[in-house]
Design a protein around this motif. Structure first.
Motif, PDB file in Angstrom:
ATOM      1  N   GLU A 202     -67.095  59.603  13.254  1.00  0.00           N
ATOM      2  CA  GLU A 202     -66.436  58.997  12.082  1.00  0.00           C
ATOM      3  C   GLU A 202     -66.059  60.078  11.064  1.00  0.00           C
ATOM      4  O   GLU A 202     -64.992  60.014  10.443  1.00  0.00           O
ATOM      5  CB  GLU A 202     -67.320  57.919  11.454  1.00  0.00           C
ATOM      6  CG  GLU A 202     -67.410  56.666  12.322  1.00  0.00           C
ATOM      7  CD  GLU A 202     -68.123  55.505  11.637  1.00  0.00           C
ATOM      8  OE1 GLU A 202     -68.350  55.560  10.410  1.00  0.00           O
ATOM      9  OE2 GLU A 202     -68.462  54.530  12.348  1.00  0.00           O
TER      10      GLU A 202
ATOM     11  N   THR B  26     -65.544  51.391  10.849  1.00  0.00           N
ATOM     12  CA  THR B  26     -66.399  52.543  10.534  1.00  0.00           C
ATOM     13  C   THR B  26     -67.279  52.239   9.324  1.00  0.00           C
ATOM     14  O   THR B  26     -66.890  51.481   8.430  1.00  0.00           O
ATOM     15  CB  THR B  26     -65.534  53.775  10.222  1.00  0.00           C
ATOM     16  OG1 THR B  26     -64.653  53.449   9.145  1.00  0.00           O
ATOM     17  CG2 THR B  26     -64.719  54.191  11.431  1.00  0.00           C
ATOM     18  N   VAL B  34     -60.349  56.388   6.522  1.00  0.00           N
ATOM     19  CA  VAL B  34     -59.959  56.635   7.916  1.00  0.00           C
ATOM     20  C   VAL B  34     -58.500  56.224   8.141  1.00  0.00           C
ATOM     21  O   VAL B  34     -57.770  56.877   8.881  1.00  0.00           O
ATOM     22  CB  VAL B  34     -60.905  55.873   8.877  1.00  0.00           C
ATOM     23  CG1 VAL B  34     -60.441  56.008  10.324  1.00  0.00           C
ATOM     24  CG2 VAL B  34     -62.339  56.391   8.740  1.00  0.00           C
TER      25      VAL B  34
END
Ligand SMILES: [Fe+2]
Ligand SMILES: [Fe+2]
Ligand SMILES: [Zn+2]
Lengths: 330, 514
Positions: A202, B26, B34
């Motif tokens: 991530e 996420t 992101v």
């Protein structure tokens, strides 16, 4: 109108396009890889700046710390353009299809010992999410990288990783175990062992330097993960139970062996360009390796138990050897 | 006994497992970091899971089909090249279609590849992301197979060898470049409307069908095969563009005005871009398939109208420019070809005055306009040419600040006068080819003041080849522009008397006679 042409030999006026002749230093025939790749991305006279990142041009060499005089020096030793890439993958998928069929026909999955199956699936199946992250991260490189040499290879790698994620999914399906896929996803999201790895991928999703991202994802993380799991863990399963998993992950092994050659060559060329590049690459590899190793320790433990440490050490040695061959001292 | 569970999966569930189920939200990094680009355009998406996958193709199937297609395609190309297939085309004027195509199309396919890679990185939903990624890699295929199919022609004919250099520099390629630069610098949703919808769905048929059937009619097996082979990819691309529109409209009523404005804008921009395709159909193909007007009626007016009827349930209306394009279909190709003919030193392809039969064909296809406005122009130009006064316009054109095309199209409702609009922004004057381009500018002036207008750049000394001192007292931009373009003199001007014409005749002779 149908014309019957006799075979005659005509002297061409030129052998290739101007940009390729200048690049080769002579007017001579260029390969289809060259024709499909070199000097094609626009480099100037852009009309507008991106509304989403006005600090950059549409294609902008300063999106990474790596500096190259010629971005097309980052050639693909496999000479993959779309046609050669798809043909290569077409062959690999045919083999994979045969493997999956065979396992199905012979009932090899059903015959696999339960203990081995549970163990194997608990290691392999969450990796579909790692491949998914790699699909996204390679997608970033193909989107924001500089020059078609690197962006097309990254685009293919991104699609390859989607393929890997799907082959791992099919592995779960081959064992007819949807529950295993669901619990693998749960492990990925909540299981203690997987959190460091999930955290790391991530973090990579927000890395802005595309070259750094490529080094972190393709060279370091995959460079540790694939040998560790797709080679060594498979060896262990083969020794203890039988080669079914090895068959059903053949694509990944072959793919890594091939793609590593591309990565190694990219690093070698970028490092040879300048001492500055070399230092940046060494710095990245050191930092990223530390994160990756930490993330992989708990997974190695699930896979190997007591010998996790030494298996991981071996994988790290292998990675260091590749870096050294690319001229990067760590 | 749950051993058969996985085998019972339907296609949809199976595909979900193979794509969406791989994704997760996420938590170590916030989702909006992101995927930072999905909100700034004002499009509201509440539930990405509502995305309907327009096609369900897993990578193994993709590789299998595409490998099969590539194998066939390259086998045909190889055979065509080995047998001097280029000598089987109708006549050497056809090569100019390939020159126009090579300069304008593969570079844009490349931009589509990069643009879809960007959107394929930025979309939050796994469904649209994967579909965009697949389109990105397809677009690599397109520009590469196009270059490969024309590569052999380049060995024998002039004007193709510098397409890579010219794509960002040549004045007449600037409209296509500005189109894609505009789309790629917009956000991901506007890109999808611009390229995925307006370009791939509304306009793709009129872009490719004429090229493919034109190639087939004129004996070019290489280009024809590449075109046909790309068609099955395009079918996927079209469904993606349409699904994206529907998805946005279904997600939130506030999306409607934004999407409508994009549809208006991009349909118009695409229409402007098509003038050169039309010119190819009406003037450049030695053997014609149909007129641009007829193609426009089938592919745009009929199919387009059906599409917009279908979208009416979402509140979408026919693009604002629709009626103007219908009026223009009888004019633009003639105005374009005359424009190119008048600039014989400035393109790497040849021009010519249509022969008698060709003029008759145009009269028949354009009964309302051709004899009245354009035939007399050609007859005059022809007369001039024959008396040694071949027209050569050396003045710098005025360009539209939005679509970059030379301002040459007529005033709506008045074919005899040129349409010209202007506006002031921050004390500076900007010019446009139409009300539509002016509107586009006024909505986003900060973007369109940036437009790279090659004629201005040339005058400012920004288009000189390396090694030329633009500050020298005797520097004259016009002296260097051909070198800046790497323009081969042999490729310019009239087809009659050109090296292409002579070589083709001699080679064909050699290959057909004993
Ligand atoms: Fe395309
Ligand atoms: Fe397309
Ligand atoms: Zn305009």
């Amino acid at each position: 109108m149908q014309i019957d042409l006799r075979t005659v030999s005509i002297t061409p006026l030129r052998q290739t396009f101007g940009h390729l002749a200048r690049r080769m230093g002579a007017d001579k025939p260029a390969s289809r890889y060259m024709e499909a790749t070199m000097d094609l991305q626009p480099v100037e006279n852009f009309h507008y700046r991106p509304t989403w990142e006005p600090q950059y041009d549409i294609f902008d060499a300063t999106r990474t710390k790596i500096v190259m005089k010629d971005w097309y020096a980052l050639k693909d030793p496999r000479q993959y353009y779309y046609g050669t890439w798809t043909l290569a993958r077409g062959r690999m998928q045919e083999t994979a299809e045969g493997d999956f069929d065979l396992v199905d026909e012979l009932g090899l999955a059903a015959a696999y010992p339960d203990a081995g199956k549970d163990h194997a699936l608990s290691v392999f199946l969450p990796l579909r999410h790692v491949a998914w992250a790699s699909n996204l991260n390679n997608g970033y490189v193909s989107a924001y990288g500089y020059g078609i040499a690197i962006t097309q290879a990254a685009c293919y790698a991104s699609m390859d990783q989607l393929g890997v994620a799907q082959y791992v999914t099919r592995l779960g399906m081959a064992f007819n175990d949807l529950d295993a896929l669901a619990s693998a996803k749960n492990a990925w999201l909540n299981g203690q062992e997987w959190q460091a790895l999930r955290h790391w991928v991530e973090d990579l999703m927000v890395e802005k330097d595309w070259f750094a991202l490529m080094v972190a994802q393709d060279f370091v993380l995959d460079g540790l993960l694939y040998p560790l799991i797709y080679d060594r863990f498979n060896d262990k399963l083969n020794d203890t139970y039988g080669p079914v998993f090895s068959m059903l992950t053949r694509f990944q092994r072959e793919w890594f062996g091939e793609t590593a050659k591309w990565m190694d060559s990219i690093l070698k060329v970028a490092a040879a360009e300048s001492p500055e590049n070399k230092a940046v690459l060494a710095g990245w590899i050191n930092t990223f390796r530390e994160r990756a190793v930490n993330a992989l320790i708990p997974i190695a433990e699930i896979a190997f138990g007591d010998t996790a440490g030494s298996e991981l050490d071996d994988a790290v040695q292998q990675l260091h050897a590749r870096a050294a061959k690319a001229g990067i001292a760590l | 006994m749950d051993m058969k569970v996985a085998k019972k999966l339907g296609l949809k569930e199976r595909y979900t497992l193979m794509t969406r189920d791989l994704a997760w939200d996420t938590t170590y990094q916030p989702m909006d970091k992101v995927f930072p680009q999905v909100t700034f355009e004002g499009i509201k998406i509440h539930d990405w899971d509502k995305w309907e996958d327009p096609f369900r193709l897993t990578m193994d199937a993709y590789w299998k089909y595409q490998a099969e297609k590539e194998r066939k395609l390259y086998a045909i190309l190889d055979a065509f090249n080995q047998n001097n297939g280029h000598l089987s085309v109708t006549d050497a004027r056809y090569m100019n279609v390939l020159k126009l195509f090579l300069g304008s199309t593969p570079p844009l396919e490349l931009m589509a590849a990069r643009g879809f890679s960007m959107v394929g990185r930025q979309m939050v939903g796994a469904g649209p992301r994967v579909a965009c990624q697949m389109q990105a890699v397809d677009e690599y295929r397109h520009f590469q197979t196009q270059i490969h199919s024309i590569s052999n022609y380049n060995k024998f004919y002039n004007g193709m060898d510098e397409f890579a250099h010219q794509q960002s520099r040549m004045w007449y390629l600037s409209d296509g470049k500005s189109f894609f630069d505009d789309a790629i610098t917009a956000g991901p949703f506007e890109f999808m409307v611009a390229i995925g919808f307006a370009f791939e769905y509304v306009l793709t048929n009129i872009l490719f069908v004429p090229f493919i059937s034109g190639a087939a009619y004129n004996g070019d097996m290489a280009a024809m095969t590449v075109g046909f082979s790309a068609q099955s990819d395009e079918a996927r691309h079209m469904t993606l563009g349409l699904e994206c529109i529907k998805f946005m409209l279904e997600q939130d009523p506030d999306n409607l005005p934004i999407v409508q404005r994009w549809i208006d804008k991009w349909t118009w921009r695409g229409t402007r871009k098509l003038a050169s395709v039309g010119m190819m159909m009406d003037y450049m193909l030695p053997k014609r398939i149909m007129s641009f007007k007829e193609a426009w009626e089938i592919y745009f007016e009929q199919n387009g109208a059906a599409l917009f009827t279908d979208l009416a349930r979402y509140g979408i209306t026919v693009p604002k420019c629709f009626s103007q394009t219908i009026e223009e279909k009888e004019h633009v190709t003639h105005q374009s070809w005359i424009g190119f003919y008048m600039k014989p030193d400035a393109t790497p392809f040849h021009t010519w005055i249509p022969g008698k039969e060709e003029l008759d064909w145009l009269s028949e296809k354009y009964p309302n306009t051709f004899d009245k406005y354009y035939r007399p122009v050609y007859e005059f130009l022809d007369q001039q040419e024959k008396t040694g006064n071949r027209f050569n316009n050396k003045t710098q054109p005025m360009n539209c600040q939005v679509c970059v095309s030379t301002i040459k199209f007529n005033e709506p409702g008045d074919p005899m006068s040129t349409c010209f609009r202007e506006t002031r922004y921050k004390g500076e004057k900007f010019h446009f080819c139409s009300d539509h381009c002016k509107d586009i500018f006024e909505h986003e002036p900060e973007k369109y003041v940036q437009t790279y207008i090659s004629s201005h750049q040339g005058l400012q000394g920004n288009c000189a080849p390396e090694g030329v001192d633009v500050n020298a007292p005797d520097f004259n931009p016009g002296d260097h522009i051909a070198d800046y373009w790497k323009l081969d003199k042999r490729a310019t001007g009239d087809f009659n008397g050109s090296e292409d014409q002579k070589n083709f005749a001699a080679w064909r002779d050699q290959a057909t006679k004993n």
